[in-house]
Design an enzyme around this catalytic site. Sequence first.
Site, short mmCIF file in Angstrom:
data_model
loop_
_atom_site.label_atom_id
_atom_site.label_comp_id
_atom_site.label_asym_id
_atom_site.label_seq_id
_atom_site.Cartn_x
_atom_site.Cartn_y
_atom_site.Cartn_z
N GLN A 146 0.86 -1.17 0.00
CA GLN A 146 0.00 0.00 0.00
C GLN A 146 0.91 1.23 0.00
O GLN A 146 1.92 1.26 0.70
CB GLN A 146 -0.91 0.00 1.23
N CYS A 189 -8.91 -0.49 -5.43
CA CYS A 189 -8.42 0.84 -5.80
C CYS A 189 -9.10 1.33 -7.07
O CYS A 189 -8.64 2.30 -7.68
CB CYS A 189 -6.90 0.82 -5.98
#
Length: 438
Positions: free
Chosen positions: A274, A396
Amino acid sequence: MRKPRRAPPRSGRISPAPRTVELTIEQVGARGDGIARLDAETVFVPFTVAGDKVLARIEGKRGDGLTAALIEVSEPGPGRVAPPCGHYGRCGGCSLQHMDDSLYAEWKRDLLITQLARQGLGDVPVAPLVRVPPASRRRADFTFVRAKGAILLGFNGRASHTVIDIERCPLLDPALGAALPGLRRMLGGIAVEGGGEMVVTLTEGGLDVLVEAPARLDLFEREALAAAAQSLDLARLHWRRPGSGFVEPIARRRPALVRFGGVAVEPAPGAFLQPTRGGELAIAQAILAAIPGGVPVADLYAGCGSFSLPLAQRGPVRAVEGEQGPVAALDAAARAAKLPLSAEVRDLARRPLAAHELKAFRAVVLDPPRAGAAAQAAELARPAGGGPATIAMVSCNPATLARDLKTLCDGGWHVEEISPIDQFPWSAHLEAVAILRL
């Protein structure tokens, strides 16, 4: 999020002749461009907000509309502000620094709401936007090229392969930004033709650097790179030639460790993480709050353990990931911590866990790439006795998330809540965590 490759332009497309027009921006679209109307056509104008009156130059086509370059804002709309970065407008990394913060936050959350509505999921509860501040990005993919004897190191320009040499980026952790001059000097001593890419990750041991370029290193260049790693105090430095698959270690001065739930992991060079620690913690907290402790969990698209390792401290976990490197790092960390975790290399897009395999678990975590998890969602949507009662889906890409949620809802799942998490400030990228129950 892995950096997408740009597709080559399609041949045979006829672009409209360049012309200058006056436009009024009506709204900001999903890619961050302002949207206006010219006669019966839609026009996309970057770096604008709703209410702007602008002078723009029509340059090409995009889908069913036209693209235009902003020449000037003749009358600013409400919510327009001065961008904080001197590279803004040329660098392709950010597209919304010109938007007032409150207006931007509302637009960002609406990205998710709009995609849900398109799938008939308009009644799904969407939590307030979780904000990750600038200056916190711990991992970045840079591009570099040699131009007139000097190394340009930064990001690609907007809609181009031109490298914008970055002096300062307000998104980066200060430790990454401070390293850029030294990394330029390091690359300057190597005979690189055509440039390459560099992945830099901030770890507990310092900066972990992977250079990908076509140069064939000789002994002197390897020694020069090792000396640079020493002078720059890098944790690790690796080199990879494109297409070779082989990562050559140049210097390993300290372990490049990251921690997930307090468990130390040493990811493979260039491994996906991340992009921010704050975003990772926000996602993990949402997952842990939704899944009861002590139940068996399948963590699919597990990477090197961002969520597997915190979950394994509460109960058994089976972690599945498509690449060998992350699985090896995760497995080693779990063994060292004596956690109840088993790890498997498996391409979930081609071979998802089938409905009968899923019966072994009471909860499933999914964190697929931008393309989503269509095949795995279809298996989770198949009716089966027993098996998971909770799904935590991380994404995402609001469009593929909404598509996969529609598949699951059609199979009997209920979306309890979705939390949008903005760890990509000033861009059209949005992270989200959806919690589903049967």
